[in-house]
Motif scaffolding. Structure first.
Motif, PDB file in Angstrom:
ATOM      1  N   PRO A  20       0.980  -1.449  -0.153  1.00 14.23           N
ATOM      2  CA  PRO A  20      -0.123  -0.506  -0.396  1.00 14.23           C
ATOM      3  C   PRO A  20       0.491   1.104   0.096  1.00 14.23           C
ATOM      4  O   PRO A  20       2.129   0.964   0.856  1.00 14.23           O
ATOM      5  CB  PRO A  20      -0.885  -0.550   1.431  1.00 14.23           C
ATOM      6  N   GLY A  21       0.106   1.940  -0.347  1.00 12.46           N
ATOM      7  CA  GLY A  21       0.786   3.530  -0.908  1.00 12.46           C
ATOM      8  C   GLY A  21       1.739   3.697  -2.167  1.00 12.46           C
ATOM      9  O   GLY A  21       2.096   4.381  -2.792  1.00 12.46           O
ATOM     10  N   LEU A  22       2.288   2.270  -2.439  1.00 17.37           N
ATOM     11  CA  LEU A  22       2.529   2.875  -4.839  1.00 17.37           C
ATOM     12  C   LEU A  22       1.651   2.601  -5.501  1.00 17.37           C
ATOM     13  O   LEU A  22      -0.006   2.685  -5.122  1.00 17.37           O
ATOM     14  CB  LEU A  22       3.432   1.116  -3.740  1.00 17.37           C
ATOM     15  N   THR A  23       1.767   2.709  -6.219  1.00 14.31           N
ATOM     16  CA  THR A  23       0.880   2.672  -7.609  1.00 14.31           C
ATOM     17  C   THR A  23       1.165   1.507  -8.093  1.00 14.31           C
ATOM     18  O   THR A  23       1.684   1.191  -7.539  1.00 14.31           O
ATOM     19  CB  THR A  23       1.307   4.610  -8.231  1.00 14.31           C
ATOM     20  N   VAL A  24      -0.341   1.219  -8.493  1.00 11.93           N
ATOM     21  CA  VAL A  24      -0.257  -0.614  -9.636  1.00 11.93           C
ATOM     22  C   VAL A  24       1.111  -0.131 -10.569  1.00 11.93           C
ATOM     23  O   VAL A  24       1.496  -1.767 -10.991  1.00 11.93           O
ATOM     24  CB  VAL A  24      -2.389   0.142 -10.130  1.00 11.93           C
ATOM     25  N   PRO A  62     -10.964   4.919  -7.205  1.00  8.11           N
ATOM     26  CA  PRO A  62     -11.887   6.608  -7.229  1.00  8.11           C
ATOM     27  C   PRO A  62     -11.807   6.914  -8.603  1.00  8.11           C
ATOM     28  O   PRO A  62     -11.198   6.344  -9.183  1.00  8.11           O
ATOM     29  CB  PRO A  62     -10.069   7.027  -6.279  1.00  8.11           C
ATOM     30  N   PRO A  63     -12.704   8.399  -8.421  1.00 10.54           N
ATOM     31  CA  PRO A  63     -12.406   8.725 -10.190  1.00 10.54           C
ATOM     32  C   PRO A  63     -11.419   8.791 -10.576  1.00 10.54           C
ATOM     33  O   PRO A  63     -10.627   9.672 -10.369  1.00 10.54           O
ATOM     34  CB  PRO A  63     -13.454   9.442 -10.006  1.00 10.54           C
ATOM     35  N   LYS A  64     -11.868   9.080 -11.750  1.00 12.40           N
ATOM     36  CA  LYS A  64     -10.637   9.801 -12.895  1.00 12.40           C
ATOM     37  C   LYS A  64      -9.874  10.961 -12.310  1.00 12.40           C
ATOM     38  O   LYS A  64     -11.484  11.660 -12.198  1.00 12.40           O
ATOM     39  CB  LYS A  64     -10.356   9.455 -14.216  1.00 12.40           C
ATOM     40  N   ASP A  65      -9.218  11.496 -12.361  1.00 11.60           N
ATOM     41  CA  ASP A  65      -8.752  13.073 -12.798  1.00 11.60           C
ATOM     42  C   ASP A  65      -8.917  13.324 -14.261  1.00 11.60           C
ATOM     43  O   ASP A  65      -8.220  13.095 -15.018  1.00 11.60           O
ATOM     44  CB  ASP A  65      -7.885  13.816 -11.554  1.00 11.60           C
ATOM     45  N   ASP A  66      -8.946  15.133 -14.083  1.00 14.50           N
ATOM     46  CA  ASP A  66      -9.242  15.554 -15.960  1.00 14.50           C
ATOM     47  C   ASP A  66      -8.115  15.609 -16.052  1.00 14.50           C
ATOM     48  O   ASP A  66      -7.734  14.983 -17.804  1.00 14.50           O
ATOM     49  CB  ASP A  66      -9.358  16.825 -15.477  1.00 14.50           C
ATOM     50  N   MET A  67      -6.379  15.216 -15.606  1.00 14.35           N
ATOM     51  CA  MET A  67      -5.350  14.849 -16.655  1.00 14.35           C
ATOM     52  C   MET A  67      -5.399  13.111 -17.232  1.00 14.35           C
ATOM     53  O   MET A  67      -5.431  12.665 -17.799  1.00 14.35           O
ATOM     54  CB  MET A  67      -4.284  15.003 -15.082  1.00 14.35           C
ATOM     55  N   GLU A  68      -5.770  12.379 -16.253  1.00 15.03           N
ATOM     56  CA  GLU A  68      -5.878  11.435 -16.320  1.00 15.03           C
ATOM     57  C   GLU A  68      -7.024  11.041 -17.516  1.00 15.03           C
ATOM     58  O   GLU A  68      -6.424  10.321 -18.665  1.00 15.03           O
ATOM     59  CB  GLU A  68      -6.205  10.225 -15.041  1.00 15.03           C
ATOM     60  N   GLU A  69      -7.673  11.403 -17.185  1.00 17.28           N
ATOM     61  CA  GLU A  69      -8.485  11.304 -18.625  1.00 17.28           C
ATOM     62  C   GLU A  69      -8.297  12.154 -20.331  1.00 17.28           C
ATOM     63  O   GLU A  69      -8.710  11.259 -21.034  1.00 17.28           O
ATOM     64  CB  GLU A  69     -10.392  13.034 -18.229  1.00 17.28           C
ATOM     65  N   SER A  83     -10.607   2.057 -18.633  1.00 20.10           N
ATOM     66  CA  SER A  83      -9.139   2.445 -19.062  1.00 20.10           C
ATOM     67  C   SER A  83      -8.691   3.209 -17.866  1.00 20.10           C
ATOM     68  O   SER A  83      -9.508   3.888 -17.217  1.00 20.10           O
ATOM     69  CB  SER A  83      -9.321   3.130 -19.841  1.00 20.10           C
ATOM     70  N   ARG A  84      -7.950   3.094 -17.805  1.00 21.20           N
ATOM     71  CA  ARG A  84      -6.985   3.507 -16.062  1.00 21.20           C
ATOM     72  C   ARG A  84      -5.473   3.190 -16.574  1.00 21.20           C
ATOM     73  O   ARG A  84      -5.302   2.733 -17.495  1.00 21.20           O
ATOM     74  CB  ARG A  84      -7.620   2.825 -15.067  1.00 21.20           C
ATOM     75  N   LEU A  85      -4.724   4.771 -15.910  1.00 17.07           N
ATOM     76  CA  LEU A  85      -3.692   4.585 -15.923  1.00 17.07           C
ATOM     77  C   LEU A  85      -3.525   4.418 -15.163  1.00 17.07           C
ATOM     78  O   LEU A  85      -3.420   4.668 -13.859  1.00 17.07           O
ATOM     79  CB  LEU A  85      -2.624   6.055 -16.382  1.00 17.07           C
ATOM     80  N   THR A  86      -2.328   3.537 -15.119  1.00 17.79           N
ATOM     81  CA  THR A  86      -2.157   2.279 -13.693  1.00 17.79           C
ATOM     82  C   THR A  86      -1.376   3.220 -12.679  1.00 17.79           C
ATOM     83  O   THR A  86      -1.061   3.562 -11.306  1.00 17.79           O
ATOM     84  CB  THR A  86      -1.577   1.122 -14.086  1.00 17.79           C
ATOM     85  N   CYS A  87      -0.350   4.826 -13.273  1.00 11.83           N
ATOM     86  CA  CYS A  87       0.365   5.197 -12.901  1.00 11.83           C
ATOM     87  C   CYS A  87      -0.638   6.234 -11.391  1.00 11.83           C
ATOM     88  O   CYS A  87      -0.204   7.035 -10.426  1.00 11.83           O
ATOM     89  CB  CYS A  87       0.937   6.450 -13.317  1.00 11.83           C
ATOM     90  N   GLN A  88      -2.211   6.208 -11.691  1.00 12.08           N
ATOM     91  CA  GLN A  88      -3.537   7.060 -11.290  1.00 12.08           C
ATOM     92  C   GLN A  88      -3.728   6.770  -9.726  1.00 12.08           C
ATOM     93  O   GLN A  88      -4.934   6.872  -9.453  1.00 12.08           O
ATOM     94  CB  GLN A  88      -3.348   7.933 -12.059  1.00 12.08           C
ATOM     95  N   ILE A  89      -3.133   4.804 -10.039  1.00 11.63           N
ATOM     96  CA  ILE A  89      -4.308   3.809  -8.566  1.00 11.63           C
ATOM     97  C   ILE A  89      -3.075   3.847  -8.086  1.00 11.63           C
ATOM     98  O   ILE A  89      -2.364   3.364  -8.109  1.00 11.63           O
ATOM     99  CB  ILE A  89      -4.790   2.860  -9.640  1.00 11.63           C
ATOM    100  N   LYS A  90      -3.665   4.513  -6.978  1.00 10.08           N
ATOM    101  CA  LYS A  90      -2.636   4.096  -5.350  1.00 10.08           C
ATOM    102  C   LYS A  90      -3.264   2.850  -4.913  1.00 10.08           C
ATOM    103  O   LYS A  90      -4.428   2.683  -4.450  1.00 10.08           O
ATOM    104  CB  LYS A  90      -2.766   5.492  -4.414  1.00 10.08           C
ATOM    105  N   VAL A  91      -2.633   2.279  -4.496  1.00 12.34           N
ATOM    106  CA  VAL A  91      -2.579   0.944  -3.945  1.00 12.34           C
ATOM    107  C   VAL A  91      -3.173   1.543  -2.588  1.00 12.34           C
ATOM    108  O   VAL A  91      -2.363   1.506  -1.565  1.00 12.34           O
ATOM    109  CB  VAL A  91      -1.600   0.084  -4.271  1.00 12.34           C
TER     110      VAL A  91
END
Length: 107
Positions: A20-24, A62-69, A83-91
């Protein structure tokens, strides 16, 4: 630890424990998972860590923010719902069991 399943486009599964604390994305990188390139190192600036989240997980994240979208517009065959960017999903512990599938290629 959260157990995350990364599925390559060809169906090869990699089940790993991610702190936990890392990103996917960091979990994939640290465990040598192929298919997540993360060219920008997690700065949400390249879309090469794009995945499709398993349908049962799409609404739990958590929802995508504008930058991820915006960055997902550059991803290979994005799916608006999954679709998601794994750098934006905090574990977190709540993500134990998360399943993500890589696209055929990263752009």
């Amino acid at each position: 630890m959260a157990k995350i399943t990364y599925i390559e486009h060809d169906g090869t599964e990699h089940v790993v424990d991610v702190k936990p604390g890392l990103t996917v994305m960091e979990g994939a990188r640290d465990n040598g998972i192929p298919g997540i390139e993360a060219d920008c190192g997690g700065a949400c600036a390249c879309s090469t860590c794009h995945v499709y989240v398993a349908p049962e997980w799409a609404e739990k994240l958590p929802p995508k923010d504008d930058m991820e979208e915006d960055m997902l517009d550059f991803a290979y065959e994005p799916d608006p719902a999954r679709s998601r960017l794994t750098c934006q999903i905090k574990v977190t512990e709540e993500l134990d069991g998360l399943v993500v599938k890589m696209p055929e290629r990263q752009i």
